[in-house]
Scaffold this active site. Structure first.
Site, short mmCIF file in Angstrom:
data_model
loop_
_atom_site.label_atom_id
_atom_site.label_comp_id
_atom_site.label_asym_id
_atom_site.label_seq_id
_atom_site.Cartn_x
_atom_site.Cartn_y
_atom_site.Cartn_z
CG ASP A 87 -0.35 0.04 2.52
OD1 ASP A 87 0.89 -0.01 2.60
OD2 ASP A 87 -1.08 0.12 3.53
CG ASP A 114 0.13 -4.15 2.02
OD1 ASP A 114 -0.22 -4.77 3.04
OD2 ASP A 114 0.89 -3.16 2.05
CE LYS A 133 2.86 -5.83 3.92
NZ LYS A 133 2.40 -4.78 4.85
CD GLU A 182 0.50 -1.52 7.86
OE1 GLU A 182 0.18 -0.73 8.77
OE2 GLU A 182 1.05 -1.15 6.80
CD GLU A 236 7.78 -0.20 7.74
OE1 GLU A 236 6.87 -0.96 7.31
OE2 GLU A 236 7.93 0.97 7.35
O1 KIV Z 1 3.31 -1.26 1.70
C1 KIV Z 1 4.48 -1.64 1.67
O2 KIV Z 1 5.23 -1.43 0.72
C2 KIV Z 1 4.99 -2.35 2.85
C3 KIV Z 1 6.46 -2.50 2.98
C4 KIV Z 1 7.04 -1.22 3.42
C5 KIV Z 1 6.80 -3.64 3.85
O3 KIV Z 1 4.22 -2.74 3.68
#
Ligand code: KIV
Length: 299
Positions: A50, A90, A120, A122, A189
């Protein structure tokens, strides 16, 4: 989940790599050239992150505004091209916070409509329950803790996480909870290297550092950052491997100059025509009544 297409790197191979101590490489990708270049470079995982909000869509310093539809569009583009690399969709802010049901239905969209192999999300807390529900629905989940940009405001800004013993311990517990929820891997991160290394030792699933130090099982960087396409301030963890923005600007400046001076296009970049055909064409043109009407119009 359906069987992965032939040639696709299998998720169990990631755990094997971890056990063998072979580092795993992930990079973000948002379009077909990026996906192709990364695949040709032998990158294992493509994260349609994202971060697209900033590096592709032009939002300022936040990933929050990007929508599910925008992320699906980008994910589909990458998935269309990637053969061996695992494609991670994401899930953007707002697509999994409300309930397990909504998280599962959006994760299904990433796989069905976006062509992602995995998703993914968070954070820990409610994200543990979301990860568990999505995995139960048959979709593999990558977790992401430490500095989680979608909740940067709650974390007090874009700051390193786990610098105190108490917060480091919290991160260890979050990592264990996400592994227990069924996550197949975890992004760390902006976490001190020593803390990431301990988390990596404690988990069976692979960890990916982005500012997580060398002890992680793999690394991830944002495509535009590592290629020098991002301008302005960059986090300490970014290493630039090229300076493409300067090259692109130079190339575009040369193009503009050559168009304006008439140097482009030259004979080499134009198509020619047989001389007899050209003469016949000119003669036929002269006989066209419309041409004479047009000439009269402009006289
Ligand atoms: O959105 C993204 O690119 C990420 C990376 C920074 C791990 O989550």
């Amino acid at each position: 989940m359906s069987t992965p297409p032939p040639g696709k790197l299998g998720l169990p191979e990631l755990a094997v790599k971890k056990r063998r101590g072979e580092k795993i490489v992930m990079v973000t990708a948002y379009d077909s050239p990026g996906a192709r270049f990364a695949e040709d470079a032998g990158i294992d995982i493509l994260l349609v992150g994202d971060t697209a909000a900033m590096v592709v869509l032009g939002h300022e310093s936040t990933t929050v505004p990007v929508t599910v539809e925008e992320m699906l569009f980008l994910t589909r583009t990458v998935a269309r091209v990637a053969r061996r690399p695992i494609v991670v969709g994401d899930m953007p802010f707002g697509s999994y916070e409300v309930s397990d049901e909504e998280a599962v239905s959006n994760a299904v969209r990433f796989v069905k409509e976006g062509g992602a192999d995995v998703v993914k999300l968070e954070g820990a807390g409610t994200s543990v329950s979301r990860a568990h529900a999505i995995v139960a629905a048959g979709i593999p989940v990558m977790g992401h803790i430490g500095l989680t940009p979608q909740s940067a405001t709650m974390l007090g800004g874009f700051k390193t996480q786990g610098k105190t013993a108490a917060r480091a311990l919290e991160l260890v517990n979050e990592a264990i909870e996400l592994e227990r929820a069924g996550c197949f891997s975890l992004v760390l991160e902006a976490v001190p290297a020593a803390v990431s290394a301990r988390i990596t030792e404690l988990l069976e699933i692979p960890t990916f550092g982005i500012g997580g130090g060398p002890g992680c099982d793999g690394q991830v960087l944002v495509y535009h950052d590592l290629l020098g396409l991002t301008e302005g301030h960059l986090p300490r963890f970014v290493k630039r491997y090229a300076n493409l923005s300067a090259e692109i600007r130079d190339a575009l400046t040369s193009y503009a100059e050559e168009v304006r001076s008439g140097a482009f296009p030259d004979d080499e970049h134009s198509y020619s025509m047989d001389e007899d055909e050209l003469a016949e064409f000119e003669a036929a043109l002269e006989k066209q009544p419309r041409i004479h009407d047009l000439r009269r119009l402009y006289e």
